[in-house]
Motif scaffolding. Structure first.
Motif, PDB file in Angstrom:
ATOM      1  N   TRP A  16      36.021  49.154  31.797  1.00  0.00           N
ATOM      2  CA  TRP A  16      36.045  47.992  32.692  1.00  0.00           C
ATOM      3  C   TRP A  16      36.823  48.266  33.974  1.00  0.00           C
ATOM      4  N   GLU A  17      37.655  49.297  34.006  1.00  0.00           N
ATOM      5  CA  GLU A  17      38.469  49.565  35.196  1.00  0.00           C
ATOM      6  C   GLU A  17      37.638  49.918  36.422  1.00  0.00           C
ATOM      7  N   VAL A  18      36.378  50.248  36.217  1.00  0.00           N
ATOM      8  CA  VAL A  18      35.534  50.553  37.366  1.00  0.00           C
ATOM      9  C   VAL A  18      35.299  49.303  38.215  1.00  0.00           C
ATOM     10  N   MET A  19      35.360  48.119  37.601  1.00  0.00           N
ATOM     11  CA  MET A  19      35.147  46.883  38.350  1.00  0.00           C
ATOM     12  C   MET A  19      36.282  46.600  39.332  1.00  0.00           C
ATOM     13  N   PRO A  20      37.573  46.612  38.913  1.00  0.00           N
ATOM     14  CA  PRO A  20      38.645  46.422  39.904  1.00  0.00           C
ATOM     15  C   PRO A  20      38.645  47.466  41.006  1.00  0.00           C
ATOM     16  N   LYS A  21      38.284  48.706  40.643  1.00  0.00           N
ATOM     17  CA  LYS A  21      38.239  49.751  41.669  1.00  0.00           C
ATOM     18  C   LYS A  21      37.147  49.450  42.694  1.00  0.00           C
ATOM     19  N   THR A  22      36.006  48.987  42.237  1.00  0.00           N
ATOM     20  CA  THR A  22      34.917  48.648  43.160  1.00  0.00           C
ATOM     21  C   THR A  22      35.288  47.459  44.025  1.00  0.00           C
ATOM     22  N   VAL A  23      35.947  46.466  43.445  1.00  0.00           N
ATOM     23  CA  VAL A  23      36.359  45.293  44.219  1.00  0.00           C
ATOM     24  C   VAL A  23      37.375  45.674  45.287  1.00  0.00           C
ATOM     25  N   SER A  24      38.211  46.652  45.001  1.00  0.00           N
ATOM     26  CA  SER A  24      39.220  47.079  45.988  1.00  0.00           C
ATOM     27  C   SER A  24      38.605  47.706  47.230  1.00  0.00           C
ATOM     28  N   THR A  25      37.340  48.129  47.154  1.00  0.00           N
ATOM     29  CA  THR A  25      36.665  48.690  48.338  1.00  0.00           C
ATOM     30  C   THR A  25      35.997  47.624  49.197  1.00  0.00           C
ATOM     31  N   PHE A  26      35.976  46.377  48.752  1.00  0.00           N
ATOM     32  CA  PHE A  26      35.356  45.306  49.515  1.00  0.00           C
ATOM     33  C   PHE A  26      36.262  44.892  50.675  1.00  0.00           C
ATOM     34  N   PRO A  27      35.728  44.154  51.649  1.00  0.00           N
ATOM     35  CA  PRO A  27      36.580  43.599  52.720  1.00  0.00           C
ATOM     36  C   PRO A  27      37.639  42.664  52.151  1.00  0.00           C
ATOM     37  N   SER A  28      38.729  42.513  52.872  1.00  0.00           N
ATOM     38  CA  SER A  28      39.865  41.734  52.367  1.00  0.00           C
ATOM     39  C   SER A  28      39.501  40.278  52.096  1.00  0.00           C
ATOM     40  N   SER A  29      38.664  39.690  52.949  1.00  0.00           N
ATOM     41  CA  SER A  29      38.274  38.287  52.733  1.00  0.00           C
ATOM     42  C   SER A  29      37.473  38.134  51.440  1.00  0.00           C
ATOM     43  N   LEU A  30      36.554  39.084  51.181  1.00  0.00           N
ATOM     44  CA  LEU A  30      35.771  39.024  49.954  1.00  0.00           C
ATOM     45  C   LEU A  30      36.647  39.295  48.734  1.00  0.00           C
ATOM     46  N   SER A  89      39.857  38.525  48.438  1.00  0.00           N
ATOM     47  CA  SER A  89      40.637  37.316  48.170  1.00  0.00           C
ATOM     48  C   SER A  89      39.776  36.238  47.513  1.00  0.00           C
ATOM     49  N   LEU A  90      38.497  36.139  47.927  1.00  0.00           N
ATOM     50  CA  LEU A  90      37.593  35.168  47.310  1.00  0.00           C
ATOM     51  C   LEU A  90      37.362  35.500  45.839  1.00  0.00           C
ATOM     52  N   ILE A  91      37.126  36.770  45.530  1.00  0.00           N
ATOM     53  CA  ILE A  91      36.891  37.178  44.139  1.00  0.00           C
ATOM     54  C   ILE A  91      38.142  36.968  43.300  1.00  0.00           C
ATOM     55  N   HIS A  92      39.308  37.322  43.853  1.00  0.00           N
ATOM     56  CA  HIS A  92      40.551  37.119  43.109  1.00  0.00           C
ATOM     57  C   HIS A  92      40.818  35.631  42.873  1.00  0.00           C
ATOM     58  N   HIS A  93      40.452  34.789  43.833  1.00  0.00           N
ATOM     59  CA  HIS A  93      40.632  33.351  43.653  1.00  0.00           C
ATOM     60  C   HIS A  93      39.696  32.810  42.577  1.00  0.00           C
ATOM     61  N   ILE A  94      38.458  33.316  42.557  1.00  0.00           N
ATOM     62  CA  ILE A  94      37.491  32.845  41.564  1.00  0.00           C
ATOM     63  C   ILE A  94      37.909  33.265  40.162  1.00  0.00           C
ATOM     64  N   THR A  95      38.473  34.468  40.030  1.00  0.00           N
ATOM     65  CA  THR A  95      38.871  34.969  38.715  1.00  0.00           C
ATOM     66  C   THR A  95      40.282  34.555  38.302  1.00  0.00           C
ATOM     67  N   SER A  96      40.971  33.772  39.101  1.00  0.00           N
ATOM     68  CA  SER A  96      42.339  33.371  38.780  1.00  0.00           C
ATOM     69  C   SER A  96      42.350  32.104  37.937  1.00  0.00           C
ATOM     70  N   GLU A  97      43.539  31.793  37.371  1.00  0.00           N
ATOM     71  CA  GLU A  97      43.679  30.584  36.561  1.00  0.00           C
ATOM     72  C   GLU A  97      43.558  29.322  37.407  1.00  0.00           C
ATOM     73  N   ALA A  98      43.933  29.415  38.683  1.00  0.00           N
ATOM     74  CA  ALA A  98      43.853  28.238  39.554  1.00  0.00           C
ATOM     75  C   ALA A  98      42.416  27.763  39.738  1.00  0.00           C
ATOM     76  N   PHE A  99      41.480  28.675  39.632  1.00  0.00           N
ATOM     77  CA  PHE A  99      40.071  28.287  39.722  1.00  0.00           C
ATOM     78  C   PHE A  99      39.491  28.009  38.339  1.00  0.00           C
ATOM     79  N   ALA A 100      39.938  28.770  37.334  1.00  0.00           N
ATOM     80  CA  ALA A 100      39.339  28.664  36.001  1.00  0.00           C
ATOM     81  C   ALA A 100      39.619  27.312  35.360  1.00  0.00           C
TER      82      ALA A 100
END
Length: 704
Positions: free
Chosen positions: A621-635, A637-648
């Motif tokens: 599963w570690e390939v997913m965080p590595k791939t997300v780290s290559t995205f633009p910063s705005s994207l 932050s959006l993914i981290h917000h969606i996967t956080s407890e504040a959104f869940a």
């Protein structure tokens, strides 16, 4: 009575108020809604059954002629022609734009109908399944349709894996495109973890090729069949770099999600039908008596079997009614006794399951420990026995436990229908849980080290240098052994049994044994068992879906020949709608059980450092965080917000509110259905009352 006469009279003259208040429907509503009636009388209104006997269906049709097709209404040809003429007359008064829209809509619907006809003609095994349906009914036809669905599902799963994983590798390996492999240097990794010794390619005995073909070892271990052959970090094309580890993980998520959505989509219709049929017992009796015949049957013996099946269903319904009455009349002592007996028998069932699981656990450990010894020194039979010991134990457990469960269920004092469902659920749990026990036993052996620590590589690298490949080999052996058992039972049990029943029917032993029954639930459990193996094994062996497709094609023709020439249908037949929903429900249970070990292996167990595309990652599963780290910063932050407890948490609350809304809506719809049924019953009583009054009026006229 002729409704046309009442139509004219009722439209021009209303009946007396006192006569309307004598109707049964009026009296029933008056008892239920006293306050409403009081308020209506104060305002000067009266409750009447109808102002005019004009059909509400006709009013609805004339209002929606422009948007609905006349073909869907249950009317005779003359009425449809009249409505068609009304529709054409209305078209003349529309604007050119509205006329063009309606014409385009009709043309598009005709095109979709023609396309649907063409696709139905191109269906796989269309004529074979129709022939089976005509000879043996819709229940057995639903089994073969389910088998066809699994063939198409596995074919689509294989296409997904082939396009995402195999195709880029094959294009680069055979120099079809201008691309090259990418091998990233490993950092901070001990060399001992990267050691992976495959079997030697020296002088090999002929029977070793047979063992390799049946077990997935040897020459098959070096092919694209298994996970260990994809030790590539990516493929470099001219314009982009293809990330193979990400594609490998995405393909696994894609085929699991596709399977889930496809199964749910197909099971929704069957669930609706089963929900409607389970509402009313009287409706069930009416369906069996007036609409229970299967008009697809053309065979005399199958017609007799259908008669006996309907008699069996009616007897079972009456038996269930008797048991309900018996339950209602039970004393407290009898209730305590029967529940104590059921508790004791369920403890026996759990003990049988625990014994089977422990036997599978011990067989897997014994097989894994002895496979690492000097296996070349063993004889051919001993070698195969060691390799296939877990598969043999699982198969024996699947054969023995249904017989034990069928004996136990007779003492639990359930209704006949519930006996069948409970026995099937126990067998489903047994068959599918054995696979999970095997996988979890392998996982415990992989993550445990006896004489040295596992901290160096995170897993038992000495015994399992490429543990994903070895798990894939176990799934491959289960798949092959299951096919061998099906073929062996058909060829060496069913066919000889048919010959003995045909030519030695005078023997009492043969008469007691009888002809083999084509039991639909047992056959369905067999192919669901194979499909669950395919779902689990597709991650560890990407070509297993292709093998499963070929396997199910072979099973289709073998079962077809067995049904026609050696078997007789079971007297306990399934309706097509009930069968389809039951098959898909069992398949959905198998998919859920397959997702559990896959999720644990991808998220918890460290990936092999000597083989596979995830050698540079601690887990798959570690390939997913590595791939997300290559995205633009705005994207990011959006993914981290969606996967956080504040959104869940808010999302979960919204989902709960939506669920409660639909539950309340379903309850309201159920109440409406109950009221409509009551209204239909009252209308029939009104008709009987009116006929009675009409008869009395005619008698009075004759007497005058």
């Amino acid at each position: 009575y002729p409704e046309s006469l009442s139509l004219d009279s009722s439209c021009f003259s209303s009946p007396p108020v006192n006569f309307l208040q004598e109707l049964p429907s009026y009296r029933s509503i008056a008892r239920k809604r006293t306050s409403i009636l009081t308020r209506d009388k104060q305002s000067g209104t009266l409750l009447k059954p109808t102002d005019c006997y004009r059909s509400p269906l006709e009013e609805g049709i004339t209002e929606s002629l422009s948007s609905q097709s006349i073909r869907k209404y249950a009317l005779n040809i003359s009425e449809k022609r009249r409505l068609r003429a009304i529709q054409e007359t209305q078209m003349k008064y529309l604007s050119e734009w509205d006329q063009w829209k309606q014409y385009s809509s009709k043309s598009w619907k005709r095109f979709l109908e023609k396309a649907h006809e063409m696709t139905t003609r191109l269906e796989l095994w269309r004529d074979d399944i129709r022939s089976i349906e005509g000879k043996f009914g819709t229940g057995i036809r639903s089994y073969f349709s389910f088998l066809r669905f699994l063939v198409l599902l596995n074919l689509v799963v294989f296409v997904i894996i082939f396009m995402l994983v195999l195709l880029p590798v094959l294009l680069t390996k055979y120099k079809i495109t201008d691309s090259s492999f990418i091998f990233s240097p490993s950092k901070d990794m001990d060399k001992e973890c990267t050691v992976y010794r495959r079997s030697s390619s020296g002088l090999v005995y002929f029977y070793s090729y047979i063992i390799d073909l049946l077990s997935g070892t040897g020459f098959l271990e070096k092919t694209c069949l298994f996970y260990g052959n994809y030790t590539i970090d990516g493929v470099k094309f001219q314009n982009f770099t293809y990330d193979l580890p990400l594609a490998y993980l995405v393909s696994t998520i894609a085929y699991l999600a596709l399977s889930l959505l496809w199964i749910v989509k197909r099971s929704v219709e069957g669930f609706k039908i089963n929900l409607i049929r389970s509402e009313e017992h009287f409706q069930s009796y009416c369906n069996k008596i007036f609409a229970g015949w299967d008009f697809c049957i053309t065979n005399r013996s199958m017609a007799d079997l259908k008669h006996s099946s309907l008699r069996y269903e009616l007897r079972a319904d009456l038996e269930e009614e008797r048991i309900r009455q018996k339950i209602a009349e039970r004393t407290s002592e009898e209730t305590i006794r029967i529940y104590s007996l059921r508790l004791f028998l369920n403890c026996i069932v759990l003990a049988v399951l625990a014994a089977c699981f422990y036997a599978i656990y011990r067989a897997t450990i014994f097989s894994q420990e002895h496979m690492k010894k000097e296996i070349d020194k063993m004889v051919f039979g001993e070698n195969l026995l060691i390799l296939y010991l877990p598969s043999i134990v699982i198969t024996l457990a699947n054969f023995i436990t249904p017989v034990i469960f069928a004996k136990i269920i007779h003492y639990e004092d359930y209704s006949p229908g519930f006996e069948i469902r409970l026995t099937i659920l126990r067998c489903v749990f047994m068959r599918l849980a054995t696979i999970c026990v095997l996988v979890f036993t392998l996982g415990s052996k992989i993550t445990s080290c006896d004489n040295y620590t596992c901290e160096l590589c995170g897993y038992n690298q000495k015994l399992y240098p490429c543990w994903e490949t070895q798990v894939g080999q176990e799934m491959y052996k289960l798949m092959i052994f299951d096919l061998i058992i099906i073929l062996a039972v058909t060829l060496f049990v069913d066919f000889p049994r048919k010959l003995l029943v045909t030519y030695c029917s005078s023997w009492k032993v043969i008469q007691c044994w009888g002809q083999q029954e084509f039991a639909i639930p047992d056959n369905v459990l067999g192919i669901v068992y194979g499909q669950t193996i395919c779902w689990i094994g597709a991650f560890f062996s990407p070509l297993i879906p292709a093998i499963a497709t070929v396997k199910f094609i072979i099973i289709f023709y073998v079962k077809k020949m067995s049904l026609i020439y050696t078997c007789r249908p079971s007297p306990r037949q399934f309706r097509a709608s009930n069968s389809n929903f039951f098959f898909l429900l069992v398949l959905l249970i198998g998919l859920c059980l397959a997702i559990i070990p896959l999720t644990i292996s991808m998220a918890r167990i460290p990936s092999s450092k000597a083989c596979g595309p995830f050698t540079k990652f601690n887990t798959t599963w570690e390939v997913m965080p590595k791939t997300v780290s290559t995205f633009p910063s705005s994207l990011q932050s959006l993914i981290h917000h969606i996967t956080s407890e504040a959104f869940a948490v808010p999302f979960f609350m919204i989902i709960c509110l939506v669920m409660f809304y639909f539950i309340a809506l379903a309850g309201a719809h159920k109440q409406v259905v109950i009221q409509l049924r009551e209204q239909l019953s009252l209308e029939s009583r009104d008709k009987r009352y009116l006929i009675q009054k009409l008869t009395e009026a005619q008698k009075d006229i004759r007497e005058q």
